[in-house]
Write an enzyme that holds these catalytic residues in place. Structure first.
Site, PDB file in Angstrom:
ATOM      1  N   ARG A 334       0.823  -1.216   0.000  1.00  0.00           N
ATOM      2  CA  ARG A 334       0.000   0.000   0.000  1.00  0.00           C
ATOM      3  C   ARG A 334       0.856   1.265   0.000  1.00  0.00           C
ATOM      4  NH1 ARG A 334      -2.152   4.062  -0.098  1.00  0.00           N
ATOM      5  NH2 ARG A 334      -4.103   4.773   0.846  1.00  0.00           N
ATOM      6  N   ASP A 370     -12.925  -2.536  -3.252  1.00  0.00           N
ATOM      7  CA  ASP A 370     -13.633  -1.599  -2.386  1.00  0.00           C
ATOM      8  C   ASP A 370     -15.085  -1.517  -2.837  1.00  0.00           C
ATOM      9  OD1 ASP A 370     -13.229   0.532  -0.186  1.00  0.00           O
ATOM     10  OD2 ASP A 370     -14.326   1.627  -1.728  1.00  0.00           O
ATOM     11  N   TYR A 447     -23.666   6.917   0.358  1.00  0.00           N
ATOM     12  CA  TYR A 447     -22.434   7.582  -0.076  1.00  0.00           C
ATOM     13  C   TYR A 447     -22.731   8.582  -1.186  1.00  0.00           C
ATOM     14  CZ  TYR A 447     -18.959   4.809   2.487  1.00  0.00           C
ATOM     15  OH  TYR A 447     -18.160   4.243   3.462  1.00  0.00           O
TER      16      TYR A 447
END
Length: 639
Positions: A334, A370, A447
């Site tokens: 990451r 995700d 969202y």
């Protein structure tokens, strides 16, 4: 009479109603639909019925201690069957002296016709589950003989529930369901449904489903019918009919607010048309996948067996967020790119997940991705901001904003996710199943409306309550996209998929049922048949019974409720996943092992339990603690 505001817009609406076929035809046409109503059954009393006569004698001699009446017509047929053989006055007096339980208003009314009042009446929605709950709260049936007047077909789940409570069950059939005298309209409707020529099917009785399948079997088109129903919006009058649909592996897209025919037709017109349109888009965009039980070796893994509710030699375990910031290997990968860049790199996504599977020794893998990238091809400007998390720079706040929300017209825009599935599947051991996933429509809508995370979901609830048309339009677009997205993951090699509803806990059960459940049903119905689907929502245990979906659905349980209580609410005929509090993994190994043992104890050794956390692994968790949990579950659950 003025035309209703909400109508069927000329869509083809099938119904299998018999008693009120003419009323059903008129209502559908009044709401602008092309009505195809075909009577599907007729009640036929069993004559002569020696069993009914014997039943009556046993009631009068005190051998039957509790009588359960499932239908009003059944009670009337019972009286008719015994009237020439038994003193009816004595029978009714005997019935009044013992415990009687009526499944809802119709058998209650039938008893009152002969001057009797039931001891207990099962509350709505009058399913066998409420019947058992009524017994649990009011009647001890241990070591009692329960006479059960059945309605047409045997309910094995109800009988098993009564026997589990210590009763001896004496079933009584007084009538059956046969085809109508003229079967031509039913044949025509079944053939049209099989050919995908009906947009919606309205069902008002569980037995309509049985006869529909019987007719399809006679015509030799059962598989074609199931395929056609997969592309059709299914509207069920209520829980009893929906239960039969689930038992027959047929999806349910909507139920009305009350189990009445008028409510069914009216609410299907209002809520069903967006589902029809959304399903058309979904079916046109989803890949054709042929599921073969032997298509992949992992089909017989512990995880897949548990998904199907089959017995396993030990409890399978995997963990949400099992490849994450708590692992040094993930942090090293990451550090070299942004989160979105990592999600767009299938090779690295496969690497971090396969590393986690190998190091932890879990029984399943989930793709590394995700929830939110699916929003980008729909027109949303997504950015992951350091310290703030995901941000949507062009949120939807009112109905006018829906014009810039696109359909997922080009599923290949998310091909990096499908390639992650393909790459991870290729890199994993063959015996490890791979799980694909997506966000649920409510979480994605939140969202998209809030512009990011929220605590109160003010904008979301405002749009939901103030503009139902806009809300349904947004949920329709999201649901279609999610279905296409998951089916492409399945086509790429996923053996199972999971829906994450991270924010559903902000809703009451009533709001979830009204504003979210119809779309969840549509997604579940649209997922490739035969593929297990895990439905996971956090924050409100009252939602659990609403997460059941169809027979291949596994309900994910978070840590806010004990697993035994959760499983009882969901139903032990459904597989479950969960539900250790992730914070337990911050404690010492002895505490972790004790918590794993306690959770396994609450599962009661039932088949269909997948051990998992009640949410994802916390970033502060020591890796060795996770490994200890996996080892403990494997050792403690071994049979």
């Amino acid at each position: 009479m003025s035309k209703p505001e909400n109508d069927y817009e000329g869509f083809s609406i099938a119904a299998l109603e018999s008693r009120r076929a003419d009323d059903m035809q008129r209502m559908i046409e009044r709401f602008g639909g092309k009505a195809f109503v075909s009577p599907s059954m007729q009640e036929v009393p069993i004559e002569p019925n020696r069993g009914a006569i014997d039943f009556a004698h046993r009631v009068m001699t005190g051998e039957i201690h509790v009588v359960v009446l499932m239908t009003g017509v059944g009670f009337r047929y019972l009286l008719r069957a015994i009237e020439r053989h038994v003193d009816q006055k004595r029978f009714l007096e005997s019935l009044s002296d013992i415990v009687t339980i009526c499944r809802g208003p119709k058998p209650t009314a039938a008893m009152r016709e002969v001057g009797l009042t039931p001891t207990h009446r099962v509350p709505e929605p009058n399913t066998w589950r409420e019947l058992l709950q009524t017994i649990d709260g009011n009647v001890s049936i241990a070591n009692q003989t329960v006479g059960l007047q059945e309605y047409g077909v045997t309910n094995a789940s109800l009988i098993a529930g009564l026997e589990a409570r210590g009763a001896t069950v004496e079933p009584l059939r007084v009538y059956g369901w046969e085809f109508p005298e003229d079967t031509a309209p039913l044949k025509e409707n079944v053939q049209a449904l099989a050919a995908g020529k009906r947009d919606m099917l309205l069902l008002t009785s569980a037995h309509q489903i049985v006869n529909m399948l019987r007719m399809a079997d006679q015509l030799g088109i059962v598989d074609d019918l199931r395929d056609g129903l997969h592309r059709t919006v299914i509207a069920s009058i209520g829980p009893t009919t929906s239960q039969m649909l689930h038992e027959c592996d047929i999806h349910v897209d909507l139920e009305p607010s009350h189990p009445k025919m008028g409510h069914l037709v009216t609410e299907a017109a209002a809520r069903g048309v967006p589902l029809i349109k959304s399903k058309r888009i979904t079916m046109a965009s989803s890949p054709k996948v042929s599921v073969d039980k032997n298509a992949h070796p992992s089909v017989d893994s512990l995880f897949m067996k548990a998904c199907r509710g089959e017995a396993t030699e030990r409890t399978p375990i995997w963990l949400m967020r099992q490849a994450g910031r708590y692992m040094s290997e993930y942090r090293e990968v990451r550090a070299k790119q942004s989160f979105l860049e990592l999600c767009a790199n299938p090779t690295l996504c496969s690497e971090v997940m396969c590393t986690a599977v190998d190091r932890l020794g879990v029984d399943a893998a989930i793709i590394f991705s995700d929830l939110l990238p699916i929003l980008v091809p729909l027109g949303f400007d997504l950015e992951f901001v350091a310290g703030d998390g995901p941000v949507i720079h062009n949120p939807v706040r009112e109905g006018a904003d829906l014009s810039r929300v696109a359909d997922l017209e080009d599923p290949s825009s998310l091909d990096f996710v499908y390639e992650t599935v393909r790459q991870t599947r290729a890199d994993l051991p063959e015996n490890i199943p791979l799980i694909g996933f997506a966000g649920s429509p409510f979480t994605l809508a939140s969202y998209a409306i809030e512009g990011g995370g929220s605590r109160q979901y003010t904008h979301t609830k405002k749009l939901m309550r103030s503009d139902r048309g806009a809300w349904d339009a947004l949920m329709g677009k999201l649901s279609s996209a999610i279905t296409v997205y998951l089916n492409h993951q399945i086509a790429a090699g996923a053996q199972c998929v999971q829906l994450f509803d991270s924010w559903a806990g902000c809703l009451s059960a009533a709001d979830y049922a009204n504003f979210v459940l119809p779309w969840m049903k549509q997604i579940i119905a649209g997922i490739t048949p035969g593929i297990p689907l895990i439905n996971f929502a956090t924050g409100n245990p009252e939602l659990l019974p609403l997460l059941r979906g169809d027979r291949r659905t596994v309900v994910g349980v978070d840590w806010r409720i004990s697993l035994d209580t959760a499983w009882q609410r969901i139903g032990h005929d459904c597989s479950v996943q969960g539900n250790l509090d992730p914070s337990v993994l911050l404690g010492p190994p002895d505490t972790i092992r004790a918590a794993a043992a306690e959770l396994l104890e609450t599962a009661g050794g039932r088949p269909g339990h997948i051990f998992n956390l009640g949410h994802g692994v916390l970033k502060e968790t020591p890796v060795d603690h996770v490994i200890e949990l996996v080892k403990a579950v494997k050792e403690l659950s071994a049979k």
